[in-house]
Each structure stands twice: as structure tokens, then as C-alpha cells.
Design a protein around this motif. Structure first.
Motif, PDB file in Angstrom:
ATOM      1  N   GLY A   9       0.805  -1.228   0.000  1.00  0.00           N
ATOM      2  CA  GLY A   9       0.000   0.000   0.000  1.00  0.00           C
ATOM      3  C   GLY A   9       0.829   1.265   0.000  1.00  0.00           C
ATOM      4  N   GLN A  10       0.208   2.353   0.404  1.00  0.00           N
ATOM      5  CA  GLN A  10       0.835   3.669   0.364  1.00  0.00           C
ATOM      6  C   GLN A  10       2.057   3.792   1.259  1.00  0.00           C
ATOM      7  OE1 GLN A  10      -2.525   6.016   1.596  1.00  0.00           O
ATOM      8  NE2 GLN A  10      -1.918   5.979   3.735  1.00  0.00           N
ATOM      9  N   ASP A  11       2.170   2.949   2.283  1.00  0.00           N
ATOM     10  CA  ASP A  11       3.303   3.008   3.211  1.00  0.00           C
ATOM     11  C   ASP A  11       4.370   1.969   2.883  1.00  0.00           C
ATOM     12  OD1 ASP A  11       2.197   5.075   4.881  1.00  0.00           O
ATOM     13  OD2 ASP A  11       0.788   3.577   5.629  1.00  0.00           O
ATOM     14  N   LYS A  12       4.463   1.575   1.635  1.00  0.00           N
ATOM     15  CA  LYS A  12       5.397   0.526   1.214  1.00  0.00           C
ATOM     16  C   LYS A  12       6.822   0.798   1.693  1.00  0.00           C
ATOM     17  CE  LYS A  12       6.774  -2.115  -2.815  1.00  0.00           C
ATOM     18  NZ  LYS A  12       6.533  -2.364  -4.220  1.00  0.00           N
ATOM     19  N   GLY A  13       7.265   2.053   1.632  1.00  0.00           N
ATOM     20  CA  GLY A  13       8.625   2.406   2.032  1.00  0.00           C
ATOM     21  C   GLY A  13       8.889   2.276   3.518  1.00  0.00           C
ATOM     22  N   VAL A  14       7.851   2.194   4.331  1.00  0.00           N
ATOM     23  CA  VAL A  14       8.020   2.088   5.778  1.00  0.00           C
ATOM     24  C   VAL A  14       8.408   0.666   6.181  1.00  0.00           C
ATOM     25  CG1 VAL A  14       6.812   2.280   7.997  1.00  0.00           C
ATOM     26  CG2 VAL A  14       6.368   3.939   6.181  1.00  0.00           C
ATOM     27  N   TRP A  15       7.948  -0.309   5.445  1.00  0.00           N
ATOM     28  CA  TRP A  15       8.216  -1.708   5.767  1.00  0.00           C
ATOM     29  C   TRP A  15       9.672  -2.044   5.479  1.00  0.00           C
ATOM     30  CZ3 TRP A  15       4.782  -5.462   7.596  1.00  0.00           C
ATOM     31  CH2 TRP A  15       3.466  -5.027   7.745  1.00  0.00           C
ATOM     32  N   ASP A  16      10.284  -2.811   6.360  1.00  0.00           N
ATOM     33  CA  ASP A  16      11.626  -3.295   6.047  1.00  0.00           C
ATOM     34  C   ASP A  16      11.504  -4.698   5.473  1.00  0.00           C
ATOM     35  OD1 ASP A  16      11.478  -5.169   8.188  1.00  0.00           O
ATOM     36  OD2 ASP A  16      12.401  -3.772   9.576  1.00  0.00           O
ATOM     37  N   ILE A  17      12.580  -5.190   4.899  1.00  0.00           N
ATOM     38  CA  ILE A  17      12.532  -6.468   4.175  1.00  0.00           C
ATOM     39  C   ILE A  17      12.070  -7.599   5.088  1.00  0.00           C
ATOM     40  CG2 ILE A  17      13.960  -8.155   2.964  1.00  0.00           C
ATOM     41  CD1 ILE A  17      14.730  -5.878   1.313  1.00  0.00           C
ATOM     42  N   GLU A  18      12.605  -7.633   6.312  1.00  0.00           N
ATOM     43  CA  GLU A  18      12.226  -8.707   7.233  1.00  0.00           C
ATOM     44  C   GLU A  18      10.740  -8.648   7.552  1.00  0.00           C
ATOM     45  OE1 GLU A  18      13.154 -10.068  11.789  1.00  0.00           O
ATOM     46  OE2 GLU A  18      14.780  -9.167  10.637  1.00  0.00           O
ATOM     47  N   SER A  19      10.223  -7.459   7.832  1.00  0.00           N
ATOM     48  CA  SER A  19       8.803  -7.313   8.133  1.00  0.00           C
ATOM     49  C   SER A  19       7.951  -7.715   6.940  1.00  0.00           C
ATOM     50  CB  SER A  19       8.473  -5.863   8.521  1.00  0.00           C
ATOM     51  OG  SER A  19       9.119  -5.514   9.707  1.00  0.00           O
TER      52      SER A  19
ATOM     53  N   ILE B 264      -5.859  -6.451   8.872  1.00  0.00           N
ATOM     54  CA  ILE B 264      -5.742  -5.813  10.181  1.00  0.00           C
ATOM     55  C   ILE B 264      -6.884  -4.821  10.366  1.00  0.00           C
ATOM     56  CG2 ILE B 264      -4.322  -4.268  11.587  1.00  0.00           C
ATOM     57  CD1 ILE B 264      -1.874  -5.411  10.177  1.00  0.00           C
ATOM     58  N   ALA B 265      -7.510  -4.885  11.523  1.00  0.00           N
ATOM     59  CA  ALA B 265      -8.555  -3.920  11.855  1.00  0.00           C
ATOM     60  C   ALA B 265      -8.203  -3.335  13.208  1.00  0.00           C
ATOM     61  CB  ALA B 265      -9.907  -4.610  11.915  1.00  0.00           C
ATOM     62  N   PRO B 266      -8.186  -2.079  13.391  1.00  0.00           N
ATOM     63  CA  PRO B 266      -8.531  -1.063  12.406  1.00  0.00           C
ATOM     64  C   PRO B 266      -7.426  -0.932  11.364  1.00  0.00           C
ATOM     65  CG  PRO B 266      -7.754  -0.004  14.390  1.00  0.00           C
ATOM     66  CD  PRO B 266      -7.794  -1.484  14.674  1.00  0.00           C
ATOM     67  N   SER B 267      -7.767  -0.383  10.238  1.00  0.00           N
ATOM     68  CA  SER B 267      -6.806  -0.241   9.158  1.00  0.00           C
ATOM     69  C   SER B 267      -6.230   1.174   9.139  1.00  0.00           C
ATOM     70  CB  SER B 267      -7.492  -0.533   7.822  1.00  0.00           C
ATOM     71  OG  SER B 267      -8.513   0.412   7.597  1.00  0.00           O
ATOM     72  N   SER B 268      -5.210   1.339   8.320  1.00  0.00           N
ATOM     73  CA  SER B 268      -4.607   2.659   8.168  1.00  0.00           C
ATOM     74  C   SER B 268      -5.676   3.658   7.731  1.00  0.00           C
ATOM     75  CB  SER B 268      -3.501   2.589   7.115  1.00  0.00           C
ATOM     76  OG  SER B 268      -2.956   3.851   6.883  1.00  0.00           O
ATOM     77  N   GLY B 269      -5.726   4.782   8.405  1.00  0.00           N
ATOM     78  CA  GLY B 269      -6.722   5.798   8.083  1.00  0.00           C
ATOM     79  C   GLY B 269      -7.932   5.749   8.997  1.00  0.00           C
ATOM     80  N   THR B 270      -8.183   4.607   9.647  1.00  0.00           N
ATOM     81  CA  THR B 270      -9.329   4.508  10.548  1.00  0.00           C
ATOM     82  C   THR B 270      -8.904   4.169  11.974  1.00  0.00           C
ATOM     83  OG1 THR B 270      -9.683   2.152  10.106  1.00  0.00           O
ATOM     84  CG2 THR B 270     -10.839   3.728   8.685  1.00  0.00           C
ATOM     85  N   THR B 271      -7.619   4.027  12.188  1.00  0.00           N
ATOM     86  CA  THR B 271      -7.121   3.614  13.491  1.00  0.00           C
ATOM     87  C   THR B 271      -7.031   4.775  14.476  1.00  0.00           C
ATOM     88  OG1 THR B 271      -5.365   2.357  14.584  1.00  0.00           O
ATOM     89  CG2 THR B 271      -4.675   3.947  12.940  1.00  0.00           C
ATOM     90  N   GLN B 272      -6.951   4.461  15.736  1.00  0.00           N
ATOM     91  CA  GLN B 272      -6.753   5.444  16.798  1.00  0.00           C
ATOM     92  C   GLN B 272      -5.350   6.037  16.644  1.00  0.00           C
ATOM     93  OE1 GLN B 272      -7.403   3.784  20.692  1.00  0.00           O
ATOM     94  NE2 GLN B 272      -6.312   5.441  21.713  1.00  0.00           N
TER      95      GLN B 272
END
Length: 119
Positions: free
Chosen positions: A9-19, A35-43
């Protein structure tokens, strides 16, 4: 916490290879659920309390109380001006920085806490 999107998704660059490897193994499992809540709807704003336990008859002295209070305030900063501690293999960042500025935490400052001196 749902603060970032999946690796594609939009945060592709945040993930590291291991994750990403772990995520892909998890996502290929037939029991996978998004995952719930999802990005954009989470606390994004959290509150927490710091509790310090001391030995009986050994109260926190003023210097240590001030140091603890400073560290608590540093951990909760959201302006990007937090102090980063580096020491050997250990380094620390504050909550806002660790979440990429996506979330904040409000901590009760020890200087403002009421001390209960029960015997």
C-alpha cells in the motif's frame, strides 16, 4: 496498531525487508484476515500512565524525580524536537517519532502527580 498500510500500500517504504517477509508469510496463510482497524481509521491519540515503584523508606530524590519527568515529557513530544538517546547497542526514540508522526501519546507528568504518603 493499524497506523500503516500493508507492504503493497501507500506506506510501502516504511516496511523493512524482514517485516515484509513476515507479512507475506502471514498473508499467504488461508486464515489471514486484514488488520482492523486499518490505516486511516485507526486510533492515533493515546493516553498512558507512568508508574514508578520505589523501595520502602527510599523515596525518589529531587534530581531523579526531575530526570524522570524530563524523560516522560521527551517521550511524549510531538514537535520533532525530542532528544534521541544512543548508547552502545541501545537507542531510544519517542512515541511520535517511532510511529512516523502518525500517533501521539499523552503521559501524566510525575511533577503533576499527587504523592500519597501512606504508611
Amino acid at each position: 496498531m493499524g497506523l500503516i498500510s500493508d507492504p503493497g500500500g501507500q506506506d510501502k517504504g516504511v516496511w523493512d525487508i524482514e517485516s515484509e517477509t513476515v507479512y507475506n508469510a502471514w498473508a499467504s496463510n488461508p486464515k489471514f484476515e486484514a488488520i482492523a482497524p486499518s490505516s486511516g481509521t485507526t486510533q492515533t491519540s493515546y493516553r498512558a500512565l507512568v508508574v514508578l515503584l520505589t523501595e520502602k523508606d527510599k523515596p525518589l530524590n529531587d534530581l531523579m524525580r526531575e530526570k524522570l519527568s524530563t524523560n516522560i515529557a521527551n517521550f511524549a513530544r510531538t514537535d520533532g524536537k525530542h532528544k534521541v538517546y544512543n548508547g552502545g547497542d541501545l537507542s531510544s526514540r519517542n512515541f511520535w517519532h517511532a510511529t512516523g508522526g502518525r500517533a501521539s501519546i499523552n503521559l501524566v507528568d510525575i511533577k503533576d502527580a499527587k504523592l500519597d504518603k501512606k504508611e
